[in-house]
Motif scaffolding. Structure first.
Motif, PDB file in Angstrom:
ATOM      1  N   MET A   1       0.815  -1.189   0.000  1.00 37.86           N
ATOM      2  CA  MET A   1       0.000   0.000   0.000  1.00 37.86           C
ATOM      3  C   MET A   1       0.866   1.265   0.000  1.00 37.86           C
ATOM      4  SD  MET A   1      -3.097   1.033   0.071  1.00 37.86           S
ATOM      5  CE  MET A   1      -4.256   2.158   0.708  1.00 37.86           C
ATOM      6  N   LYS A   2       1.882   1.287   0.873  1.00 39.86           N
ATOM      7  CA  LYS A   2       2.753   2.451   0.954  1.00 39.86           C
ATOM      8  C   LYS A   2       3.512   2.648  -0.352  1.00 39.86           C
ATOM      9  CE  LYS A   2       5.290   4.648   4.510  1.00 39.86           C
ATOM     10  NZ  LYS A   2       5.765   4.537   5.844  1.00 39.86           N
ATOM     11  N   ASN A   3       3.945   1.546  -0.957  1.00 35.95           N
ATOM     12  CA  ASN A   3       4.664   1.612  -2.221  1.00 35.95           C
ATOM     13  C   ASN A   3       3.781   2.213  -3.315  1.00 35.95           C
ATOM     14  OD1 ASN A   3       6.947   1.240  -3.804  1.00 35.95           O
ATOM     15  ND2 ASN A   3       6.226  -0.737  -4.520  1.00 35.95           N
ATOM     16  N   GLN A   4       2.506   1.859  -3.327  1.00 33.72           N
ATOM     17  CA  GLN A   4       1.571   2.394  -4.312  1.00 33.72           C
ATOM     18  C   GLN A   4       1.421   3.901  -4.150  1.00 33.72           C
ATOM     19  OE1 GLN A   4       1.465   0.201  -6.839  1.00 33.72           O
ATOM     20  NE2 GLN A   4      -0.562   1.053  -7.110  1.00 33.72           N
ATOM     21  N   ARG A   5       1.353   4.373  -2.902  1.00 34.08           N
ATOM     22  CA  ARG A   5       1.247   5.816  -2.676  1.00 34.08           C
ATOM     23  C   ARG A   5       2.493   6.539  -3.161  1.00 34.08           C
ATOM     24  NH1 ARG A   5       0.031   7.339   3.071  1.00 34.08           N
ATOM     25  NH2 ARG A   5       0.175   5.168   3.629  1.00 34.08           N
ATOM     26  N   GLY A   6       3.638   5.939  -2.923  1.00 35.19           N
ATOM     27  CA  GLY A   6       4.887   6.531  -3.391  1.00 35.19           C
ATOM     28  C   GLY A   6       4.932   6.591  -4.908  1.00 35.19           C
ATOM     29  N   LEU A   7       4.490   5.524  -5.544  1.00 37.84           N
ATOM     30  CA  LEU A   7       4.466   5.479  -7.005  1.00 37.84           C
ATOM     31  C   LEU A   7       3.481   6.503  -7.562  1.00 37.84           C
ATOM     32  CD1 LEU A   7       5.667   4.056  -9.428  1.00 37.84           C
ATOM     33  CD2 LEU A   7       3.891   2.318  -9.228  1.00 37.84           C
ATOM     34  N   GLN A   8       2.332   6.642  -6.923  1.00 38.32           N
ATOM     35  CA  GLN A   8       1.355   7.646  -7.363  1.00 38.32           C
ATOM     36  C   GLN A   8       1.912   9.054  -7.188  1.00 38.32           C
ATOM     37  OE1 GLN A   8      -2.104   6.745  -5.041  1.00 38.32           O
ATOM     38  NE2 GLN A   8      -2.832   5.180  -6.472  1.00 38.32           N
ATOM     39  N   GLY A   9       2.635   9.285  -6.104  1.00 43.16           N
ATOM     40  CA  GLY A   9       3.272  10.584  -5.888  1.00 43.16           C
ATOM     41  C   GLY A   9       4.307  10.880  -6.957  1.00 43.16           C
ATOM     42  N   ALA A  10       5.085   9.871  -7.301  1.00 46.73           N
ATOM     43  CA  ALA A  10       6.088  10.042  -8.359  1.00 46.73           C
ATOM     44  C   ALA A  10       5.404  10.347  -9.690  1.00 46.73           C
ATOM     45  CB  ALA A  10       6.949   8.790  -8.477  1.00 46.73           C
ATOM     46  N   ARG A  11       4.311   9.667  -9.972  1.00 47.64           N
ATOM     47  CA  ARG A  11       3.554   9.948 -11.214  1.00 47.64           C
ATOM     48  C   ARG A  11       3.058  11.391 -11.232  1.00 47.64           C
ATOM     49  NH1 ARG A  11       0.418   4.640 -10.844  1.00 47.64           N
ATOM     50  NH2 ARG A  11       1.763   3.231 -11.991  1.00 47.64           N
ATOM     51  N   ARG A  12       2.508  11.837 -10.103  1.00 49.33           N
ATOM     52  CA  ARG A  12       2.013  13.215 -10.031  1.00 49.33           C
ATOM     53  C   ARG A  12       3.132  14.216 -10.287  1.00 49.33           C
ATOM     54  NH1 ARG A  12      -0.760  12.691  -4.764  1.00 49.33           N
ATOM     55  NH2 ARG A  12      -2.509  11.405  -5.299  1.00 49.33           N
ATOM     56  N   LEU A  13       4.288  13.955  -9.681  1.00 45.82           N
ATOM     57  CA  LEU A  13       5.432  14.846  -9.871  1.00 45.82           C
ATOM     58  C   LEU A  13       5.859  14.860 -11.334  1.00 45.82           C
ATOM     59  CD1 LEU A  13       7.533  16.721  -8.614  1.00 45.82           C
ATOM     60  CD2 LEU A  13       8.949  14.711  -8.220  1.00 45.82           C
ATOM     61  N   LEU A  14       5.923  13.693 -11.963  1.00 51.69           N
ATOM     62  CA  LEU A  14       6.305  13.627 -13.376  1.00 51.69           C
ATOM     63  C   LEU A  14       5.285  14.333 -14.269  1.00 51.69           C
ATOM     64  CD1 LEU A  14       7.647   9.979 -13.476  1.00 51.69           C
ATOM     65  CD2 LEU A  14       8.986  12.049 -13.866  1.00 51.69           C
ATOM     66  N   ILE A  15       4.010  14.204 -13.940  1.00 44.92           N
ATOM     67  CA  ILE A  15       2.968  14.899 -14.715  1.00 44.92           C
ATOM     68  C   ILE A  15       3.111  16.410 -14.551  1.00 44.92           C
ATOM     69  CG2 ILE A  15       0.482  15.336 -14.822  1.00 44.92           C
ATOM     70  CD1 ILE A  15       0.124  12.287 -14.251  1.00 44.92           C
ATOM     71  N   CYS A  16       3.414  16.869 -13.350  1.00 43.39           N
ATOM     72  CA  CYS A  16       3.638  18.300 -13.135  1.00 43.39           C
ATOM     73  C   CYS A  16       4.853  18.785 -13.915  1.00 43.39           C
ATOM     74  CB  CYS A  16       3.815  18.600 -11.650  1.00 43.39           C
ATOM     75  SG  CYS A  16       2.284  18.507 -10.718  1.00 43.39           S
ATOM     76  N   GLN A  17       5.916  17.995 -13.900  1.00 45.65           N
ATOM     77  CA  GLN A  17       7.110  18.369 -14.651  1.00 45.65           C
ATOM     78  C   GLN A  17       6.806  18.425 -16.152  1.00 45.65           C
ATOM     79  OE1 GLN A  17       9.892  15.356 -13.165  1.00 45.65           O
ATOM     80  NE2 GLN A  17      11.068  17.010 -12.237  1.00 45.65           N
ATOM     81  N   LEU A  18       6.069  17.451 -16.636  1.00 40.90           N
ATOM     82  CA  LEU A  18       5.710  17.437 -18.052  1.00 40.90           C
ATOM     83  C   LEU A  18       4.811  18.627 -18.391  1.00 40.90           C
ATOM     84  CD1 LEU A  18       5.999  15.942 -20.721  1.00 40.90           C
ATOM     85  CD2 LEU A  18       4.027  14.556 -20.076  1.00 40.90           C
ATOM     86  N   SER A  19       3.898  18.959 -17.516  1.00 38.99           N
ATOM     87  CA  SER A  19       3.004  20.109 -17.743  1.00 38.99           C
ATOM     88  C   SER A  19       3.787  21.408 -17.825  1.00 38.99           C
ATOM     89  CB  SER A  19       1.962  20.200 -16.629  1.00 38.99           C
ATOM     90  OG  SER A  19       1.181  19.045 -16.592  1.00 38.99           O
ATOM     91  N   ILE A  20       4.727  21.593 -16.918  1.00 42.30           N
ATOM     92  CA  ILE A  20       5.567  22.800 -16.929  1.00 42.30           C
ATOM     93  C   ILE A  20       6.383  22.848 -18.218  1.00 42.30           C
ATOM     94  CG2 ILE A  20       7.581  23.890 -15.818  1.00 42.30           C
ATOM     95  CD1 ILE A  20       4.996  24.381 -14.323  1.00 42.30           C
ATOM     96  N   THR A  21       6.902  21.716 -18.653  1.00 43.44           N
ATOM     97  CA  THR A  21       7.684  21.661 -19.884  1.00 43.44           C
ATOM     98  C   THR A  21       6.835  22.080 -21.082  1.00 43.44           C
ATOM     99  OG1 THR A  21       9.093  19.908 -19.008  1.00 43.44           O
ATOM    100  CG2 THR A  21       9.010  20.121 -21.398  1.00 43.44           C
ATOM    101  N   VAL A  22       5.642  21.530 -21.181  1.00 43.65           N
ATOM    102  CA  VAL A  22       4.751  21.861 -22.300  1.00 43.65           C
ATOM    103  C   VAL A  22       4.347  23.335 -22.234  1.00 43.65           C
ATOM    104  CG1 VAL A  22       2.479  21.393 -23.308  1.00 43.65           C
ATOM    105  CG2 VAL A  22       3.953  19.503 -22.622  1.00 43.65           C
ATOM    106  N   LEU A  23       4.081  23.842 -21.039  1.00 40.17           N
ATOM    107  CA  LEU A  23       3.729  25.247 -20.875  1.00 40.17           C
ATOM    108  C   LEU A  23       4.864  26.153 -21.341  1.00 40.17           C
ATOM    109  CD1 LEU A  23       1.768  27.426 -19.770  1.00 40.17           C
ATOM    110  CD2 LEU A  23       2.953  27.177 -17.574  1.00 40.17           C
TER     111      LEU A  23
END
Length: 122
Positions: A1-23
């Motif tokens: 369960m904890k690993n899944q939360r960490g992975l979801q957090g990493a995904r969110r961070l990568l999506i934010c980074q990708l969004s900033i890049t596209v912007l």
């Protein structure tokens, strides 16, 4: 369960980074040229690709029994992330015509997303 939360957090961070890049690329395209937009995209990707690789390496193992594997995975992932970043910088400068100021500005801003990670990841 904890690993899944960490992975979801990493995904969110990568999506934010990708969004900033596209912007940044869109702003560069509107204000300057396609070369500037490409420079922004490449700057962001040089940051995002090694981060994604590290996240995959880091969240490969889970549980107390895998503690040693997790630590080893962390160190190997970080070392390979650094090497991958260097290789990507070299490839960009060798094969692409970029605007260095736009490239580095986007790279730095995308890297700074780690400062805001506690707000993004929760």
């Amino acid at each position: 369960m904890k690993n899944q939360r960490g992975l979801q957090g990493a995904r969110r961070l990568l999506i934010c980074q990708l969004s900033i890049t596209v912007l940044f690329a869109a702003i560069a395209l509107l204000l300057s040229s396609t070369t500037a937009a490409m420079s922004a995209l490449l700057g962001g990707m040089v940051s995002i690709v090694p981060t994604a690789y590290f996240a995959i390496k880091l969240f490969r193992y889970q549980g107390a029994r895998a503690a040693r594997q997790i630590v080893n995975s962390f160190y190997k992932g970080e070392a390979l992330k650094l090497i991958l970043t260097i290789v990507l910088f070299a490839l960009v400068f060798k094969f692409f015509n970029i605007i260095p100021l736009v490239f580095f500005a986007t790279y730095i801003v995308v890297q700074m997303m780690f400062w805001f990670a506690p707000l993004i990841v929760r």
